[in-house]
Design a protein around this motif. Sequence first.
Motif, PDB file in Angstrom:
ATOM      1  N   HIS A  28      96.298  46.832  26.018  1.00 19.84           N
ATOM      2  CA  HIS A  28      95.479  45.884  26.783  1.00 19.84           C
ATOM      3  C   HIS A  28      94.015  46.186  26.462  1.00 19.84           C
ATOM      4  CE1 HIS A  28      93.640  43.871  30.255  1.00 19.84           C
ATOM      5  NE2 HIS A  28      94.756  43.166  30.322  1.00 19.84           N
ATOM      6  N   LYS A  29      93.493  45.552  25.407  1.00 22.24           N
ATOM      7  CA  LYS A  29      92.185  45.908  24.873  1.00 22.24           C
ATOM      8  C   LYS A  29      91.079  45.760  25.906  1.00 22.24           C
ATOM      9  CE  LYS A  29      93.773  46.878  20.815  1.00 22.24           C
ATOM     10  NZ  LYS A  29      93.836  48.292  20.370  1.00 22.24           N
ATOM     11  N   ARG A  30      91.142  44.710  26.702  1.00 20.36           N
ATOM     12  CA  ARG A  30      90.068  44.468  27.663  1.00 20.36           C
ATOM     13  C   ARG A  30      89.987  45.592  28.687  1.00 20.36           C
ATOM     14  NH1 ARG A  30      90.387  38.716  30.157  1.00 20.36           N
ATOM     15  NH2 ARG A  30      92.304  39.614  31.031  1.00 20.36           N
ATOM     16  N   GLY A  31      91.134  46.026  29.202  1.00 18.62           N
ATOM     17  CA  GLY A  31      91.131  47.121  30.159  1.00 18.62           C
ATOM     18  C   GLY A  31      90.776  48.450  29.523  1.00 18.62           C
ATOM     19  N   TYR A  32      91.260  48.676  28.297  1.00 21.37           N
ATOM     20  CA  TYR A  32      91.009  49.950  27.617  1.00 21.37           C
ATOM     21  C   TYR A  32      89.523  50.134  27.326  1.00 21.37           C
ATOM     22  CZ  TYR A  32      91.289  53.557  23.988  1.00 21.37           C
ATOM     23  OH  TYR A  32      91.114  54.696  23.245  1.00 21.37           O
ATOM     24  N   TYR A  33      88.878  49.102  26.750  1.00 22.04           N
ATOM     25  CA  TYR A  33      87.458  49.212  26.449  1.00 22.04           C
ATOM     26  C   TYR A  33      86.607  49.193  27.721  1.00 22.04           C
ATOM     27  CZ  TYR A  33      88.715  48.502  21.572  1.00 22.04           C
ATOM     28  OH  TYR A  33      89.251  48.645  20.317  1.00 22.04           O
ATOM     29  N   SER A  34      87.080  48.518  28.748  1.00 23.00           N
ATOM     30  CA  SER A  34      86.352  48.539  30.017  1.00 23.00           C
ATOM     31  C   SER A  34      86.357  49.933  30.623  1.00 23.00           C
ATOM     32  CB  SER A  34      86.965  47.535  31.000  1.00 23.00           C
ATOM     33  OG  SER A  34      86.843  46.213  30.526  1.00 23.00           O
ATOM     34  N   GLU A 340      93.533  45.313  35.817  1.00 20.39           N
ATOM     35  CA  GLU A 340      94.496  44.474  35.109  1.00 20.39           C
ATOM     36  C   GLU A 340      95.240  45.278  34.049  1.00 20.39           C
ATOM     37  OE1 GLU A 340      92.335  41.220  33.531  1.00 20.39           O
ATOM     38  OE2 GLU A 340      92.177  40.153  35.449  1.00 20.39           O
ATOM     39  N   GLY A 341      94.510  46.142  33.333  1.00 22.31           N
ATOM     40  CA  GLY A 341      95.168  46.968  32.330  1.00 22.31           C
ATOM     41  C   GLY A 341      96.170  47.930  32.944  1.00 22.31           C
TER      42      GLY A 341
END
Length: 354
Positions: A28-34, A340-341
């Motif tokens: 889950h790229k968005r959660g990981y980078y966040s 979300e992630g």
Amino acid sequence: MRPTAVVKTGARPAAAPERQAWRRFRAHKRGYYSLWLFAILFVLGMLAPVLSNDEPLVVSYQGELYFPIVQSYPETAFGGPLETEADYHDPFVRERITTDGNWAIYPPNPHSFDSINYFVEHPNPAPPSADNWLGTDDRGRDVLARLLYGFVVSVLFALALTVIGTGIGILAGALQGYFGGRFDLFFQRFIEVWGSMPELYLLIIFASIFEPSIWLLLVLLSLFGWMGLSDYVRAEFLRGRNMDYVTAARAMGVTAPAIMFRHLLPNAMVPVLTFLPFRISGAILALTSLDFLGLGVPPSTPSLGELLSQGKENIEAWWLSVSTFVVLVGTLLLLIFIGEGLREALDVRRRVRT
């Protein structure tokens, strides 16, 4: 007798559940980078005294080293006439420590959250300039410094409130779900009565009786912040209390606390971990709202809500509202993306090929 052939299927053993969850979270790229971005911002915020301070990091004066960020020095230490603490924004002191072979290293932003800039060219709140990158507030304090320190105060307060509320919620839900029966019935009625109390009115009453402080807010909000989580833990314990492995543990003489926290609690941690980022964002928003209404921390404490209140009172000073809005919304978005992630990572229906 013919030898038995060994067939290699090439299958690898399944990864541990923790590894699978971490791989799903990384997917889950968005959660990981966040998560990484929020961690970097939090570390920078914890380094606020080094990044934003009105005192130099180190001063070399007449061959001796001074560290004003760690220890206070009188003005006489730098050849001044006063015995009071040196004001490093005073042109006289600055000239003494930066000429005749002397030198000083200042933080990137040479302002603290409570230092007042008496040398601004415009009336306060002053617009952004080379000296104050995001301008000043209505008292002449640097907005960037108050944003940086206010971000740290908000996050630390939210973490403390989340830890306390989560601990109380887990304990209350575990006791209700495991024992059930009349204990669960009476506890549910207590939660209904306690949850119907007007929290905002209580905060107003206590703010008028006691001196406002962040510890008072932490205690008052902790009294009401555990009820939502306890429902999820209670449901998980009610579902697992009659399963075979719990019945077998009881038959073997395992104590109730051991069954609750060794066998049942790990299965109930999925909703707890999933809701943690959302609870942190809710705590940040609650503190900001109370500070905006004047019911939060004392005025001297750096606060995002107080900056928003100043922006409301000074509509023409757009830098107050815009900068605070960007910091607040950006923080909440990062926490929501992390939540979300986590929700997708802890969903057992999802699988990542190992």
